[in-house]
Design a protein around this motif. Structure first.
Motif, PDB file in Angstrom:
ATOM      1  N   ARG A  73     -81.767 -73.071 -53.574  1.00 20.09           N
ATOM      2  CA  ARG A  73     -81.086 -71.874 -54.023  1.00 20.09           C
ATOM      3  C   ARG A  73     -80.461 -71.410 -52.733  1.00 20.09           C
ATOM      4  O   ARG A  73     -79.875 -70.199 -52.702  1.00 20.09           O
ATOM      5  N   GLN A  74     -80.683 -71.833 -51.587  1.00 19.26           N
ATOM      6  CA  GLN A  74     -80.308 -71.082 -50.374  1.00 19.26           C
ATOM      7  C   GLN A  74     -78.906 -71.754 -50.023  1.00 19.26           C
ATOM      8  O   GLN A  74     -78.573 -72.288 -48.904  1.00 19.26           O
ATOM      9  N   THR A  75     -77.989 -71.212 -50.871  1.00 19.43           N
ATOM     10  CA  THR A  75     -76.671 -71.746 -50.845  1.00 19.43           C
ATOM     11  C   THR A  75     -76.012 -70.534 -51.175  1.00 19.43           C
ATOM     12  O   THR A  75     -76.358 -69.438 -51.839  1.00 19.43           O
ATOM     13  N   GLU A  76     -74.655 -70.458 -50.921  1.00 18.35           N
ATOM     14  CA  GLU A  76     -73.554 -69.396 -51.116  1.00 18.35           C
ATOM     15  C   GLU A  76     -73.688 -69.031 -52.713  1.00 18.35           C
ATOM     16  O   GLU A  76     -73.381 -67.996 -53.228  1.00 18.35           O
ATOM     17  N   ASP A  77     -73.758 -70.344 -53.479  1.00 22.25           N
ATOM     18  CA  ASP A  77     -73.619 -70.095 -54.870  1.00 22.25           C
ATOM     19  C   ASP A  77     -75.029 -70.081 -55.507  1.00 22.25           C
ATOM     20  O   ASP A  77     -75.233 -70.092 -56.787  1.00 22.25           O
ATOM     21  N   GLY A  78     -75.901 -69.592 -54.840  1.00 24.34           N
ATOM     22  CA  GLY A  78     -77.242 -69.415 -55.160  1.00 24.34           C
ATOM     23  C   GLY A  78     -77.735 -70.551 -55.773  1.00 24.34           C
ATOM     24  O   GLY A  78     -78.981 -70.707 -56.540  1.00 24.34           O
ATOM     25  N   GLY A  79     -77.374 -71.762 -55.526  1.00 20.32           N
ATOM     26  CA  GLY A  79     -78.161 -73.237 -55.839  1.00 20.32           C
ATOM     27  C   GLY A  79     -77.330 -73.851 -57.128  1.00 20.32           C
ATOM     28  O   GLY A  79     -77.917 -74.714 -57.754  1.00 20.32           O
ATOM     29  N   PHE A 107     -78.475 -77.472 -58.537  1.00 23.16           N
ATOM     30  CA  PHE A 107     -78.974 -77.515 -59.834  1.00 23.16           C
ATOM     31  C   PHE A 107     -78.426 -78.484 -60.751  1.00 23.16           C
ATOM     32  O   PHE A 107     -79.019 -79.669 -61.295  1.00 23.16           O
ATOM     33  N   ALA A 108     -76.972 -78.111 -60.757  1.00 28.53           N
ATOM     34  CA  ALA A 108     -76.238 -79.269 -61.528  1.00 28.53           C
ATOM     35  C   ALA A 108     -76.336 -80.654 -61.149  1.00 28.53           C
ATOM     36  O   ALA A 108     -76.646 -81.491 -62.176  1.00 28.53           O
ATOM     37  N   ALA A 109     -76.398 -80.819 -59.944  1.00 30.20           N
ATOM     38  CA  ALA A 109     -76.627 -82.446 -59.350  1.00 30.20           C
ATOM     39  C   ALA A 109     -77.820 -82.848 -59.601  1.00 30.20           C
ATOM     40  O   ALA A 109     -77.793 -84.035 -60.175  1.00 30.20           O
ATOM     41  N   LEU A 110     -78.871 -81.875 -59.624  1.00 30.74           N
ATOM     42  CA  LEU A 110     -80.227 -82.346 -59.678  1.00 30.74           C
ATOM     43  C   LEU A 110     -80.399 -82.918 -61.221  1.00 30.74           C
ATOM     44  O   LEU A 110     -80.872 -83.911 -61.243  1.00 30.74           O
ATOM     45  N   PHE A 111     -80.184 -82.059 -62.030  1.00 27.97           N
ATOM     46  CA  PHE A 111     -80.342 -82.501 -63.434  1.00 27.97           C
ATOM     47  C   PHE A 111     -79.465 -83.645 -63.856  1.00 27.97           C
ATOM     48  O   PHE A 111     -79.941 -84.230 -64.863  1.00 27.97           O
ATOM     49  N   ALA A 112     -78.268 -83.655 -63.343  1.00 32.89           N
ATOM     50  CA  ALA A 112     -77.365 -85.143 -63.562  1.00 32.89           C
ATOM     51  C   ALA A 112     -78.136 -86.040 -63.047  1.00 32.89           C
ATOM     52  O   ALA A 112     -78.185 -87.351 -63.959  1.00 32.89           O
TER      53      ALA A 112
END
Length: 261
Positions: A72-78, A82-87
């Protein structure tokens, strides 16, 4: 010690998730290790069955929540993480079904959230008595939407939705009755029972199991007429093989087949 250990016994590859302190969570690193082994096994014609197990007190507790929080510690809140993780997780789960070899989950302790998804994504599953299964993300405010895809292709819809919407855990015998797993055995017999099943599968004509696995998942997505047409074409191809002709002749002559594959 490697995060994912592999050892082969004859034509059976054994993959053991070895992060017991994290309940074999599907961290970024674990997903990468699984993907690497899936890619390797897809090219390995000496292996005819695969077993996936977990070290320690659990099979797999799903995604690594601490790592997800760090994402979550990114400008877009993760969002991108998360999109890359679930992909990447989806790529692992679908990769198991695309392997030419049948994949067997050897399950003990707990299999929760994406860990339950992993069981549902394997072709077969053997569980120890006392194993608990859950898609329990809803308990922490996260509906298990991607695990749902595999789960609803294993068990009836109302039972799946109850698990997903309540976070309820099911015991091994109930999971067997639902169709999530094939067998329940005493814990002391888990490894032997799974190995026996794997060796039985590995003892069949590998090419026939490969073409059959491909057809199994393909026809399941089709209407009945299309499914029969596809399956009929697969059987024609299978029947024309030299080893299939030999297998039928051996059966009729009451002898062991002399297969080349």
């Amino acid at each position: 010690m490697a995060l994912l250990e592999r050892h082969d016994t004859g034509a059976v590859a054994h993959l053991r998730m070895s992060a017991p302190e994290r309940l074999n969570a599907l961290s970024d690193e674990m997903l990468a290790a699984l993907k690497a082994q899936i890619d390797a096994l897809g090219e390995d014609r000496t292996i005819r069955a695969v077993v996936i197990s977990g070290e320690g007190k659990a099979f797999c507790a799903g995604h690594d929540l601490k790592q997800m929080q760090q994402g979550r510690q990114t400008e877009d809140g993760g969002k991108a993480y998360f999109a890359a993780l679930f992909a990447r997780c989806t790529e692992v789960m679908t990769g198991l079904q695309r392997l030419p070899q049948p994949v067997i989950a050897q399950v003990h302790g707990i299999a929760t959230a994406a860990g339950c998804q992993l069981v549902a994504s394997c072709d077969l599953a053997v569980a120890a008595e006392g194993t608990r299964f859950g898609v329990n993300g809803v308990n922490i405010g996260l509906f298990c939407s991607t695990p749902m895809v595999a789960l609803t292709r294993n068990i009836p819809r109302k039972q799946a939705f109850e698990m997903l919407s309540t976070g309820r855990f099911v015991e091994a015998e109930e999971a067997r009755q639902m169709g999530l797993i094939n067998r329940v055995v005493p814990g002391a017999q888990l490894a032997d029972a799974t190995a026996e099943l794997a060796e039985t599968v590995a003892g069949k004509l590998g090419a026939a199991v490969k073409i059959g696995k491909e057809a199994f998942y393909a026809q399941a997505q089709m209407g009945i007429d299309e499914a029969y047409a596809h399956a009929g074409q697969v059987m024609v191809e299978n029947m024309l093989w030299r080893d299939t002709e030999e297998g039928i002749a051996a059966f009729l002559e009451k002898r062991s087949p002399d297969w080349t594959q």
